[in-house]
Design a protein around this motif. Structure first.
Motif, PDB file in Angstrom:
ATOM      1  N   LYS A  30       0.832  -1.215   0.000  1.00 25.57           N
ATOM      2  CA  LYS A  30       0.000   0.000   0.000  1.00 25.57           C
ATOM      3  C   LYS A  30       0.861   1.257   0.000  1.00 25.57           C
ATOM      4  O   LYS A  30       0.612   2.196  -0.744  1.00 25.57           O
ATOM      5  N   ALA A  33       2.640   1.623  -3.295  1.00 28.13           N
ATOM      6  CA  ALA A  33       1.677   1.997  -4.331  1.00 28.13           C
ATOM      7  C   ALA A  33       1.430   3.500  -4.307  1.00 28.13           C
ATOM      8  O   ALA A  33       1.400   4.146  -5.356  1.00 28.13           O
ATOM      9  N   ARG A  34       1.266   4.046  -3.111  1.00 25.11           N
ATOM     10  CA  ARG A  34       1.061   5.492  -2.981  1.00 25.11           C
ATOM     11  C   ARG A  34       2.313   6.253  -3.444  1.00 25.11           C
ATOM     12  O   ARG A  34       2.226   7.233  -4.172  1.00 25.11           O
ATOM     13  N   ASP A  37       2.796   5.656  -7.363  1.00 29.83           N
ATOM     14  CA  ASP A  37       1.598   5.767  -8.184  1.00 29.83           C
ATOM     15  C   ASP A  37       1.301   4.460  -8.925  1.00 29.83           C
ATOM     16  O   ASP A  37       1.114   4.430 -10.141  1.00 29.83           O
ATOM     17  N   THR A  39      -0.758   0.396  -8.245  1.00 24.58           N
ATOM     18  CA  THR A  39      -1.838  -0.189  -7.449  1.00 24.58           C
ATOM     19  C   THR A  39      -1.231  -1.239  -6.514  1.00 24.58           C
ATOM     20  O   THR A  39      -0.255  -1.902  -6.877  1.00 24.58           O
ATOM     21  N   SER A  41      -2.393  -4.072  -5.824  1.00 26.31           N
ATOM     22  CA  SER A  41      -2.501  -5.406  -6.434  1.00 26.31           C
ATOM     23  C   SER A  41      -1.378  -5.644  -7.445  1.00 26.31           C
ATOM     24  O   SER A  41      -0.900  -6.776  -7.587  1.00 26.31           O
ATOM     25  N   GLU A  42      -0.944  -4.590  -8.122  1.00 25.55           N
ATOM     26  CA  GLU A  42       0.164  -4.718  -9.068  1.00 25.55           C
ATOM     27  C   GLU A  42       1.448  -5.121  -8.324  1.00 25.55           C
ATOM     28  O   GLU A  42       2.159  -6.038  -8.736  1.00 25.55           O
TER      29      GLU A  42
END
Length: 102
Positions: A30, A33-34, A37, A39, A41-42
């Motif tokens: 998480k 991802a932030r 940029d 996801t 899940s990626e």
């Protein structure tokens, strides 16, 4: 010049570094991802892919991924060739049986 951030490609090397950080607990999917940029899940998929490849890397004689795929392709070609021979034989047999019916 624009103020847009530089676009960086996610090469295998960059993915591996990020995955190592996630596995070591330095960051979470998480958080990464932030930051980047992406996801979650990626990133989780990258982690799963890395963990899946780990077994082969730890074998006494690890096989190169290319070698594994080439063997699969060779096996599929052999199976395809065999199936084509069977079809050809069955067609000839069917023609022969049809001739005998006449």
């Amino acid at each position: 010049m624009s103020n847009e951030p530089e676009v960086k490609r996610w090469t295998a090397k960059r993915k591996a570094e990020l995955v190592k950080d996630v596995i070591k607990g330095k960051t979470t999917a998480k958080e990464a991802a932030r930051t980047y940029d992406l996801t979650p899940s990626e990133i989780e998929r990258w982690v799963d892919d890395a963990l899946g490849g780990m077994e082969n890397a730890l074998k006494a004689n690890p096989k190169d991924v290319t070698e594994q795929y080439e063997k699969k392709i060779d096996d599929l070609h052999a199976a395809y060739g065999e199936a084509m021979l069977q079809i050809k034989f069955l067609k000839k047999l069917n023609r022969h049986l049809d001739q005998n019916d006449e």
